[in-house]
Design a protein around this motif. Sequence first.
Motif, PDB file in Angstrom:
ATOM      1  N   LYS A 258      -7.816   0.723  -0.958  1.00  0.00           N
ATOM      2  CA  LYS A 258      -8.497  -0.332  -1.698  1.00  0.00           C
ATOM      3  C   LYS A 258      -7.492  -1.300  -2.311  1.00  0.00           C
ATOM      4  O   LYS A 258      -7.709  -2.510  -2.341  1.00  0.00           O
ATOM      5  CB  LYS A 258      -9.380   0.269  -2.787  1.00  0.00           C
ATOM      6  N   HIS A 259      -6.377  -0.734  -2.776  1.00  0.00           N
ATOM      7  CA  HIS A 259      -5.332  -1.567  -3.356  1.00  0.00           C
ATOM      8  C   HIS A 259      -4.770  -2.530  -2.299  1.00  0.00           C
ATOM      9  O   HIS A 259      -4.554  -3.726  -2.569  1.00  0.00           O
ATOM     10  CB  HIS A 259      -4.218  -0.676  -3.911  1.00  0.00           C
TER      11      HIS A 259
ATOM     12  N   TYR B 261       2.479   1.577  -3.319  1.00  0.00           N
ATOM     13  CA  TYR B 261       1.512   2.099  -4.290  1.00  0.00           C
ATOM     14  C   TYR B 261       1.479   3.625  -4.228  1.00  0.00           C
ATOM     15  O   TYR B 261       1.481   4.312  -5.265  1.00  0.00           O
ATOM     16  CB  TYR B 261       0.144   1.507  -3.986  1.00  0.00           C
TER      17      TYR B 261
ATOM     18  N   GLU C  49       0.837  -1.193   0.000  1.00  0.00           N
ATOM     19  CA  GLU C  49       0.000   0.000   0.000  1.00  0.00           C
ATOM     20  C   GLU C  49       0.880   1.254   0.000  1.00  0.00           C
ATOM     21  O   GLU C  49       0.627   2.212  -0.758  1.00  0.00           O
ATOM     22  CB  GLU C  49      -0.907  -0.028   1.216  1.00  0.00           C
TER      23      GLU C  49
ATOM     24  N   LYS D 200      -7.312  -5.205  -1.613  1.00  0.00           N
ATOM     25  CA  LYS D 200      -7.343  -6.164  -2.720  1.00  0.00           C
ATOM     26  C   LYS D 200      -6.137  -7.088  -2.668  1.00  0.00           C
ATOM     27  O   LYS D 200      -6.239  -8.298  -2.889  1.00  0.00           O
ATOM     28  CB  LYS D 200      -7.391  -5.393  -4.048  1.00  0.00           C
TER      29      LYS D 200
ATOM     30  N   SER E  81      -7.407   5.118  -3.078  1.00  0.00           N
ATOM     31  CA  SER E  81      -7.102   4.002  -3.986  1.00  0.00           C
ATOM     32  C   SER E  81      -6.106   3.040  -3.364  1.00  0.00           C
ATOM     33  O   SER E  81      -6.211   1.812  -3.528  1.00  0.00           O
ATOM     34  CB  SER E  81      -6.553   4.536  -5.311  1.00  0.00           C
ATOM     35  N   SER E  82      -5.115   3.581  -2.640  1.00  0.00           N
ATOM     36  CA  SER E  82      -4.103   2.713  -2.038  1.00  0.00           C
ATOM     37  C   SER E  82      -4.712   1.833  -0.958  1.00  0.00           C
ATOM     38  O   SER E  82      -4.309   0.677  -0.786  1.00  0.00           O
ATOM     39  CB  SER E  82      -2.957   3.547  -1.463  1.00  0.00           C
TER      40      SER E  82
END
Length: 571
Positions: free
Chosen positions: A525-526, A340, A337, A529, A522-523
């Motif tokens: 969520k990244h 990212y 994360e 995931k 986004s990170s």
Amino acid sequence: MTTSAIPANSPAGTGETPLPAAPVPGAPAEPAGPPGLVERLDGLDRLVQAGLGRLDKPVLDDADALLRRAGQRLRLSGDHTVVTLAGGTGSGKSSLFNAICGLELSPTGMRRPMTSQAHACVWGLDGAGPLLDWLDVDKRHRYARASALDLERADATLQGLVLIDLPDHDSIQAMHRAEVDRFVTIADLLVWVVDPQKYADAALHRNYIVPFARHAGVTLIVLNQVDRLAPHEIDDCVADLRRLLEAEGLADPRIVTTSAVAEDGVHGFRDTLVDTVAARRARTERLSADVDRAAERFTGYRLDAEPPVTVDDGRKAELLQALTDAAGAPAVAEAMESAYELRAADFIGWPVTAMVTRLRSDPLRRMRLTELREELRNAFTGPIGAQQGDVDNALQSVAEGVTAELPPHWGRSVRTAARSHAAEIPEALGESLKDALPTFNVVPRWWWLVKTWQYFLVLVAALSVVWIGFLVAYGLLDLGGDDPDGLIGQAGLIPYVAVLVVCTLGMGWLTASACRNMVALSSAKHGEKMEHHMRQGIERVAREKVIVPIEEDLEVYARFRRDVDVALGRG
């Protein structure tokens, strides 16, 4: 009535009438046994196979020996009934043997021992040769019995009887006792000959009656030499013998009284043999009793409660979480994360800020961050992907939760199954994490758009600064002469161009700030995931290396419980 010894060079033994060495070719196949016997033997065989490496070896060895013996006996003549006469010295079993046969075939006397080897007398020769070979009766002591009278009187025929006189079970010769022990395990009908003086002999009851108490259906007790007793003493003796046998577990014992010297003294015994031979059930009843005895020993390895056949969801979740923690998946997801966000900064960050930061930062640190993924991948190429101790603790925890409902032997088996791939799990976890790592060369499109926009703003700001420079040079310093260009020589434009520079820089900073917030979301969520993908890989490892072996072993135990009932004739 005639009795002939069979020649020594014949397949069956000594005498004039040879016994066939093999079954008659083309003869119809005899049935394997009554309904259920074959199924019970199959169930016992499955018990042995399931118990290999799990249950006590003596139990498995005894059951395996029974299976081999039963298979051999069922392939041999079913028209013959093997009856053994066993007893102690002086009980008169050899005299009884001779009385049934009609001639002096077995030596008699009171000295110890008289019968040193098994003697066999056969009524009906067809198919008896292979049976006597399997019984391992010496060919010198095999006799064929032909009875014209018996053939004429169908109600009293002994056709199909194989009568065997054994050495004394209390002989001082170990080989004699071993011979008795061998025949006791393979005879179709066990006949124990006792006399009024020694019918309570401890050696007989301890070594043979008690261990074979479950074989009451194929056991006959012959109280011989009753000619020495008064009529009322015979009844008392039989009653006391019956009480003793029942106390030792021989249910409803069959007792016959005989006298080899009295007229008609063996008729009752002979009639019992006639009935047994005519029924042709002794062979399968003996095997059924043997299977009962063997299967009963397996009941101690199961519990009455229905066993689990799967690992429940709660324990699966605990195992997955323990392996996830052992592999360090949350830390890896957090690192990715961060990576990212750092990677995104190369695209959406304000270039002016990045240039200022680069002037103050350690280039080695930046270089290391750009290689973070390869470093993480290399970290999971060996057993350091997870600590073996943490893995062992996770396996022990899930195994203990399952085995709490199993008998001790099967509990050990399940724990062994849970650890069957323990040495492989750390590397497998590392591989699953490595496969879940993303590739850094996959960049979202909007990052490129933002980067293009940011560099466009930098270009506008740079051009605006250059413009201001020209305005200062040509306007304020009057470097352009008397006729300066309107856009370059007008010093009054400086404030406006300066505002353009400030606005451009502000737009770039605001764009970078807004994008950082978007990247932060986004990170997160990244990272989620990433952790989800890693957990999927870890779950696959847990299922293949731990759950499947445990559930396969639980299924073996479940089948084992069912097969115990089948072997006992309850299935």
